[in-house]
Design an enzyme around this catalytic site. Structure first.
Site, mmCIF file in Angstrom:
data_model
loop_
_atom_site.group_PDB
_atom_site.id
_atom_site.type_symbol
_atom_site.label_atom_id
_atom_site.label_comp_id
_atom_site.label_asym_id
_atom_site.label_seq_id
_atom_site.Cartn_x
_atom_site.Cartn_y
_atom_site.Cartn_z
ATOM 1 N N ASN A 136 -51.746 15.778 7.411
ATOM 2 C CA ASN A 136 -53.101 16.240 7.078
ATOM 3 C C ASN A 136 -54.184 15.517 7.880
ATOM 4 O O ASN A 136 -55.210 16.106 8.213
ATOM 5 C CB ASN A 136 -53.358 16.124 5.574
ATOM 6 C CG ASN A 136 -53.179 14.728 5.042
ATOM 7 O OD1 ASN A 136 -52.459 13.907 5.602
ATOM 8 N ND2 ASN A 136 -53.840 14.445 3.930
ATOM 9 N N PRO A 160 -43.962 11.242 13.285
ATOM 10 C CA PRO A 160 -45.001 12.125 12.765
ATOM 11 C C PRO A 160 -44.382 13.142 11.822
ATOM 12 O O PRO A 160 -43.181 13.423 11.877
ATOM 13 C CB PRO A 160 -45.551 12.807 14.029
ATOM 14 C CG PRO A 160 -44.412 12.782 14.987
ATOM 15 C CD PRO A 160 -43.649 11.519 14.695
ATOM 16 N N SER A 211 -45.405 12.369 -0.198
ATOM 17 C CA SER A 211 -45.266 12.694 -1.614
ATOM 18 C C SER A 211 -44.671 11.537 -2.400
ATOM 19 O O SER A 211 -43.961 10.682 -1.860
ATOM 20 C CB SER A 211 -44.374 13.926 -1.775
ATOM 21 O OG SER A 211 -43.021 13.603 -1.485
ATOM 22 N N GLU A 232 -48.266 5.234 0.538
ATOM 23 C CA GLU A 232 -49.462 5.958 0.107
ATOM 24 C C GLU A 232 -49.003 7.341 -0.335
ATOM 25 O O GLU A 232 -48.554 8.152 0.483
ATOM 26 C CB GLU A 232 -50.492 6.076 1.231
ATOM 27 C CG GLU A 232 -51.757 6.760 0.749
ATOM 28 C CD GLU A 232 -52.661 7.220 1.873
ATOM 29 O OE1 GLU A 232 -53.331 8.261 1.688
ATOM 30 O OE2 GLU A 232 -52.687 6.567 2.927
ATOM 31 N N LEU A 233 -49.144 7.615 -1.639
ATOM 32 C CA LEU A 233 -48.455 8.763 -2.220
ATOM 33 C C LEU A 233 -49.391 9.778 -2.868
ATOM 34 O O LEU A 233 -48.983 10.546 -3.723
ATOM 35 C CB LEU A 233 -47.429 8.258 -3.243
ATOM 36 C CG LEU A 233 -46.446 7.211 -2.714
ATOM 37 C CD1 LEU A 233 -45.509 6.756 -3.806
ATOM 38 C CD2 LEU A 233 -45.668 7.748 -1.523
ATOM 39 N N CYS A 266 -55.664 13.280 0.863
ATOM 40 C CA CYS A 266 -55.168 12.402 -0.198
ATOM 41 C C CYS A 266 -56.269 12.078 -1.182
ATOM 42 O O CYS A 266 -56.014 11.921 -2.383
ATOM 43 C CB CYS A 266 -54.593 11.126 0.404
ATOM 44 S SG CYS A 266 -53.187 11.403 1.500
#
Length: 460
Positions: A136, A160, A211, A232-233, A266
């Site tokens: 994103n 990536p 995720s 980082e979820l 996020c």
């Protein structure tokens, strides 16, 4: 060297095939990890000033090629071209911060010196860092990791997202062209299988954005090996609009926070609570702003909202919409997956929502928002904290003391007063609960790529 598997890269705006390319199998990933391991001591021995010069040239190359890079990003992820250029421009202050702070943040420090005894702390590179990045914001999210990792003397295995592979390869091209050795920054191509193979390698740190389900699997795999881990979820980021807030300004700001990049951020605003006295006026202003957004060709300079990058997410959005409607929510705008080629979902606004609905509890990651009426600050705090996520949270109010009082009670890594959907290189980026562990950005996010070493030195 890649394996025999291939993947197809499609344009989410029209479904057309952009490219079919080989991906890395387990053997190829292992070979790349061995190259990164062999190269790490040599890269760490390069003076910090020379490593900084490489990143400075990379920064300049990004700026010089922003239009071409932005067009590639827009083609493969569907981000409107203006927003793609904004992302690349947004990398500049982050790189400037890392260039200014890396040496200072990792300099050795004498903490005690008396009677022939000296105690020092130095910061040594972790070694080989694996970076499984996101589609994103591939430039912003990626640079949060691989830039400070490289500056502090680590080599990087960069995977990536399969939805932003072409951008990942362009990042590698620019870094190598800027003087970073090919074996100090190596791209791993592929989807979940390539990511799993990367996790299996002998690495010294893994930094992942994605995720919760995937992050939990990575944590389970790395836990017994005691590898440094940052996850980082995502989140279910709430905002509370107090009765003293400037209604029009808050509505415009939060509509942008909910719909920017089609809600695929996020820290997108994912649920809004509005004090009952101003609820109706706020909703009217919010819907009016959303109606003014242009949904269309992401290559069009006038487009505000592009397609959904991952086709599977369309089913998630449709399911949340259906669930909300079945439980009594009022649909004020949008609500439909659009027919035809490409992966399109209308900007969607609901009121009369509550926490029985998936829309207010599960991550949406799309242009769908619920607005809930609350009686006051206490109810807003209770509902905002009623989540397994804790990435960001915000308050809109003219009263700073009131906003601070509310924000202090919230379980979130980043707090916003009269703003939203914002990240700063000077502040740590972290989360609570299912939003992850560890951090990036700030001076702490530079030191995260080092291992503190204690020196006890007594003169004879």
């Amino acid at each position: 060297m890649s394996g025999a598997n291939t993947m197809k890269i499609h344009n989410p705006a029209n479904g057309s095939l952009i490219l079919e390319m080989p991906t890395d199998d387990a053997a190829a990933v292992a070979a790349k990890a061995q190259r990164a391991r062999a190269a790490q001591p040599g890269w760490a021995a390069v003076p910090m000033s020379e490593r900084k010069a490489c990143i400075a040239r990379f920064r300049d190359a990004l700026a010089a090629q922003a239009q071409t890079l932005g067009e590639t990003l827009t083609a493969e992820v569907g981000k409107p071209i203006r927003q793609s250029r904004n992302e690349i421009a947004g990398v500049q202050p982050r790189l400037d911060f890392f260039l200014a702070q890396s040496q200072r943040s990792t300099a050795g420090e004498t903490v005690f010196a008396e009677s022939g005894l000296t105690e020092r702390i130095t910061h040594e590179p972790l070694g080989v860092v694996a970076n499984i990045s996101a589609w994103n914001y591939p430039y912003l999210v990626g640079c949060n990791v691989f830039v400070p990792a490289l500056l502090t003397g680590n080599t990087v295995l960069y995977k990536p997202s399969e939805y932003a592979t072409l951008t990942g390869l362009q990042i590698a091209r620019l870094l190598h062209g800027s003087g970073v050795p090919c074996d100090a920054f190596i791209v791993v191509t592929g989807g979940g299988e390539a990511g799993a193979a990367l996790v299996d390698q002998r690495i010294d740190g893994l930094f992942f954005t994605g995720s919760h389900a995937t992050g939990a699997r990575i944590a389970a795999a790395l836990g017994p090996r005691l590898v440094k881990l940052q996850l980082e979820l995502g989140g279910k980021d709430p905002t509370y609009v107090c009765d003293d807030a400037p209604v029009q300004a808050a509505a415009r700001s939060l509509a942008d926070g909910a719909m920017y990049n089609a809600g695929q951020s996020c820290c997108s605003v994912e649920r809004i609570y509005v004090q009952e006295r101003i609820h109706d006026a706020f909703v009217e202003a919010f819907v009016e702003t959303v109606r003014g957004l242009k949904l269309g060709d992401p290559m069009d300079e006038a487009t505000d909202v592009g397609p959904i990058t991952r086709a599977a997410q369309l089913d998630v959005l449709q399911a949340q919409v259906a669930d909300a409607q079945a439980k009594g929510a009022m649909l004020l705008h949008g609500g439909r997956r659009l027919p035809g080629p490409g992966q399109w979902f209308e900007p969607t606004v609901f009121t009369q929502v509550d926490h029985t609905m998936e829309l207010m509890r599960e991550e949406t990651f799309g242009p769908v928002i619920g607005i809930q009426k609350v009686s006051g600050d206490d109810e807003a705090v209770a509902l905002m904290n009623d989540s397994r996520y804790g990435l960001t949270a915000g308050v809109y109010s003219r009263d700073e003391r009131r906003a601070r009082r509310v924000l202090a009670q919230l379980r979130a890594g980043s707090l916003y007063w009269n703003c939203c959907d914002r990240v700063s290189p000077r502040l740590p980026w972290s989360g609570c609960g299912d939003s992850g562990i560890g951090l990036t950005l700030s001076t702490y996010g530079i030191q995260a790529f080092t291992r503190p070493r204690a020196w006890h030195m007594r003169s004879a």
